[in-house]
Design a protein around this motif. Structure first.
Motif, mmCIF file in Angstrom:
data_model
loop_
_atom_site.group_PDB
_atom_site.id
_atom_site.type_symbol
_atom_site.label_atom_id
_atom_site.label_comp_id
_atom_site.label_asym_id
_atom_site.label_seq_id
_atom_site.Cartn_x
_atom_site.Cartn_y
_atom_site.Cartn_z
ATOM 1 N N LYS A 1 0.817 -1.219 0.000
ATOM 2 C CA LYS A 1 0.000 0.000 0.000
ATOM 3 C C LYS A 1 0.855 1.275 0.000
ATOM 4 N N ARG A 2 2.168 1.113 0.057
ATOM 5 C CA ARG A 2 3.037 2.276 0.218
ATOM 6 C C ARG A 2 3.083 3.160 -1.020
ATOM 7 N N GLU A 3 3.064 2.555 -2.173
ATOM 8 C CA GLU A 3 3.136 3.356 -3.401
ATOM 9 C C GLU A 3 1.961 4.318 -3.499
ATOM 10 N N GLU A 4 0.757 3.855 -3.188
ATOM 11 C CA GLU A 4 -0.420 4.716 -3.275
ATOM 12 C C GLU A 4 -0.463 5.754 -2.163
ATOM 13 N N ASN A 5 0.283 5.510 -1.060
ATOM 14 C CA ASN A 5 0.318 6.465 0.046
ATOM 15 C C ASN A 5 1.515 7.415 -0.028
ATOM 16 N N CYS A 6 2.416 7.175 -0.950
ATOM 17 C CA CYS A 6 3.603 8.018 -1.085
ATOM 18 C C CYS A 6 3.207 9.426 -1.532
ATOM 19 N N LYS A 7 3.844 10.438 -0.933
ATOM 20 C CA LYS A 7 3.525 11.832 -1.236
ATOM 21 C C LYS A 7 4.418 12.412 -2.329
ATOM 22 N N TRP A 8 5.403 11.642 -2.787
ATOM 23 C CA TRP A 8 6.332 12.126 -3.809
ATOM 24 C C TRP A 8 5.962 11.530 -5.161
ATOM 25 N N ASP A 9 5.578 12.369 -6.096
ATOM 26 C CA ASP A 9 5.246 11.905 -7.437
ATOM 27 C C ASP A 9 6.471 11.282 -8.100
ATOM 28 N N GLY A 10 6.287 10.099 -8.633
ATOM 29 C CA GLY A 10 7.363 9.444 -9.366
ATOM 30 C C GLY A 10 8.387 8.728 -8.504
ATOM 31 N N PHE A 11 8.194 8.728 -7.200
ATOM 32 C CA PHE A 11 9.163 8.063 -6.323
ATOM 33 C C PHE A 11 9.172 6.569 -6.573
ATOM 34 N N ASP A 12 10.366 6.020 -6.750
ATOM 35 C CA ASP A 12 10.533 4.585 -6.976
ATOM 36 C C ASP A 12 11.453 4.048 -5.891
ATOM 37 N N ALA A 13 10.880 3.373 -4.916
ATOM 38 C CA ALA A 13 11.643 2.900 -3.767
ATOM 39 C C ALA A 13 12.721 1.896 -4.151
ATOM 40 N N ARG A 14 12.608 1.306 -5.330
ATOM 41 C CA ARG A 14 13.589 0.303 -5.754
ATOM 42 C C ARG A 14 14.912 0.936 -6.156
ATOM 43 N N ILE A 15 14.883 2.141 -6.697
ATOM 44 C CA ILE A 15 16.112 2.753 -7.201
ATOM 45 C C ILE A 15 16.410 4.132 -6.625
ATOM 46 N N ASP A 16 15.391 4.855 -6.170
ATOM 47 C CA ASP A 16 15.612 6.199 -5.652
ATOM 48 C C ASP A 16 16.240 6.145 -4.267
ATOM 49 N N GLN A 17 16.965 7.210 -3.902
ATOM 50 C CA GLN A 17 17.619 7.265 -2.598
ATOM 51 C C GLN A 17 17.061 8.415 -1.778
ATOM 52 N N VAL A 18 16.741 8.122 -0.529
ATOM 53 C CA VAL A 18 16.286 9.130 0.421
ATOM 54 C C VAL A 18 17.392 9.305 1.454
ATOM 55 N N CYS A 19 17.793 10.554 1.703
ATOM 56 C CA CYS A 19 18.904 10.833 2.607
ATOM 57 C C CYS A 19 18.472 11.804 3.704
ATOM 58 N N VAL A 20 18.963 11.588 4.914
ATOM 59 C CA VAL A 20 18.791 12.559 5.990
ATOM 60 C C VAL A 20 20.170 13.106 6.349
ATOM 61 N N ILE A 21 20.277 14.435 6.396
ATOM 62 C CA ILE A 21 21.553 15.101 6.613
ATOM 63 C C ILE A 21 21.482 15.829 7.956
ATOM 64 N N PHE A 22 22.335 15.436 8.898
ATOM 65 C CA PHE A 22 22.267 16.062 10.213
ATOM 66 C C PHE A 22 23.618 16.011 10.913
ATOM 67 N N ASP A 23 23.708 16.729 12.031
ATOM 68 C CA ASP A 23 24.941 16.834 12.806
ATOM 69 C C ASP A 23 24.954 15.838 13.958
ATOM 70 N N ARG A 24 26.129 15.308 14.229
ATOM 71 C CA ARG A 24 26.287 14.396 15.362
ATOM 72 C C ARG A 24 26.113 15.114 16.695
ATOM 73 N N ASP A 25 26.445 16.416 16.732
ATOM 74 C CA ASP A 25 26.401 17.126 18.014
ATOM 75 C C ASP A 25 25.032 17.709 18.339
ATOM 76 N N TYR A 26 23.994 17.265 17.634
ATOM 77 C CA TYR A 26 22.651 17.746 17.950
ATOM 78 C C TYR A 26 22.323 17.390 19.404
ATOM 79 N N ARG A 27 21.722 18.332 20.114
ATOM 80 C CA ARG A 27 21.439 18.128 21.535
ATOM 81 C C ARG A 27 20.575 16.891 21.789
ATOM 82 N N LYS A 28 20.983 16.085 22.753
ATOM 83 C CA LYS A 28 20.250 14.895 23.198
ATOM 84 C C LYS A 28 20.030 13.877 22.075
#
Length: 270
Positions: free
Chosen positions: A116-143
């Motif tokens: 059911k994930r494809e129909e619930n995805c909010k990104w048009d054209g997103f292909d979980a098989r080949i596309d990459q999702v990245c989160v960019i953050f700092d190690r020193d973030y509080r807590k």
């Protein structure tokens, strides 16, 4: 074709109901007339960053693709938080917001079945098989310490790439400038405040070691604010090479000095 999306979004950390406030602006208009418009995008990078500095950096990347040797058929667009959402940037927020946008969880944080994930995805054209999702953050973030294991577990389970800098993104910025090895690794890693002007007599006592060094090399730089990317543009190759001196593995970056932003930049060029 590769599509790279740097998203700054409100996310669900701290309670499922907060996802209901998630909203994204319409992407800023960008002129792609010098690029091929005939080939359908093949791979997309969705990058979610935690701060204004990171966002403006990747805006700069988007707007200077040819100078950065990013292929002409790369299509990049940036989505921003709406006004009032700027401070909602805890790394766990970013991860859970990714999962919601990917269609993996619902508004209450409940897991959505894989079929059911494809129909619930909010990104048009997103292909979980080949596309990459990245989160960019700092190690020193509080807590952050108490959430790191869960962050990595979720990212591994759902195929999200962790792009982390230890201690923070300013280490990556400093790598643009010559001879990063002139600075003791211990001082870079500890990134102490300039208390009683012990580090730099002329610098503010409220600033930390890395911020002061970046400010010295990139006049006008101010932590937490948008940066002037043109000061960094000619030096990106230098940053990529100097990043290799230190740790680039996101898992190991939990405890080691370094950043994996350089690896992300290299992947954008493939």
């Amino acid at each position: 074709m590769v599509q790279f999306q740097c998203l700054k979004i409100l996310s669900m950390y701290g309670g499922g109901s907060s996802v209901e406030r998630l909203s994204l602006r319409t992407p800023k208009t960008f002129d792609y007339t010098n690029e091929s418009g005939t080939i359908k995008p093949r791979i997309r990078f969705y990058c979610i960053a935690e701060g204004a500095t990171e966002e403006s950096y990747f805006y700069g990347v988007r707007n200077n693709k040819s100078e950065l040797s990013i292929k002409n058929d790369v299509y990049i667009k940036v989505l921003e938080k709406q006004e009032g959402q700027e401070t909602l940037s805890h790394p766990m927020q970013l991860v859970k917001a990714c999962l919601f946008q990917m269609g993996c969880i619902d508004l209450k944080g409940n897991q959505i079945p894989e079929d059911k994930r494809e129909e619930n995805c909010k990104w048009d054209g997103f292909d979980a098989r080949i596309d990459q999702v990245c989160v960019i953050f700092d190690r020193d973030y509080r807590k952050l310490e108490q959430y790191l294991e869960e962050i990595f577990t979720l990212c591994n389970e759902y195929g999200i790439k962790v792009v982390m800098s230890n201690p923070n993104f300013e280490l990556w910025l400093l790598m643009h400038f010559p001879n990063i090895k002139q600075y003791p690794s211990k001082m870079l890693f500890e990134n102490r405040k300039n208390l009683r002007h012990q580090l730099f007599e002329e610098a503010s006592t409220n600033k930390k070691f890395l911020e002061i060094l970046v400010s010295r090399n990139a006049e006008g730089y101010s932590k937490g604010n948008k940066l002037r990317f043109e000061r960094f543009l000619p030096l990106v190759d230098n940053a990529i090479e100097q990043a290799k001196i230190y740790c680039e593995d996101s898992r190991k970056l939990i405890n080691e000095l370094g950043t994996s932003v350089g690896k992300l930049m290299e992947e954008m060029r493939l």
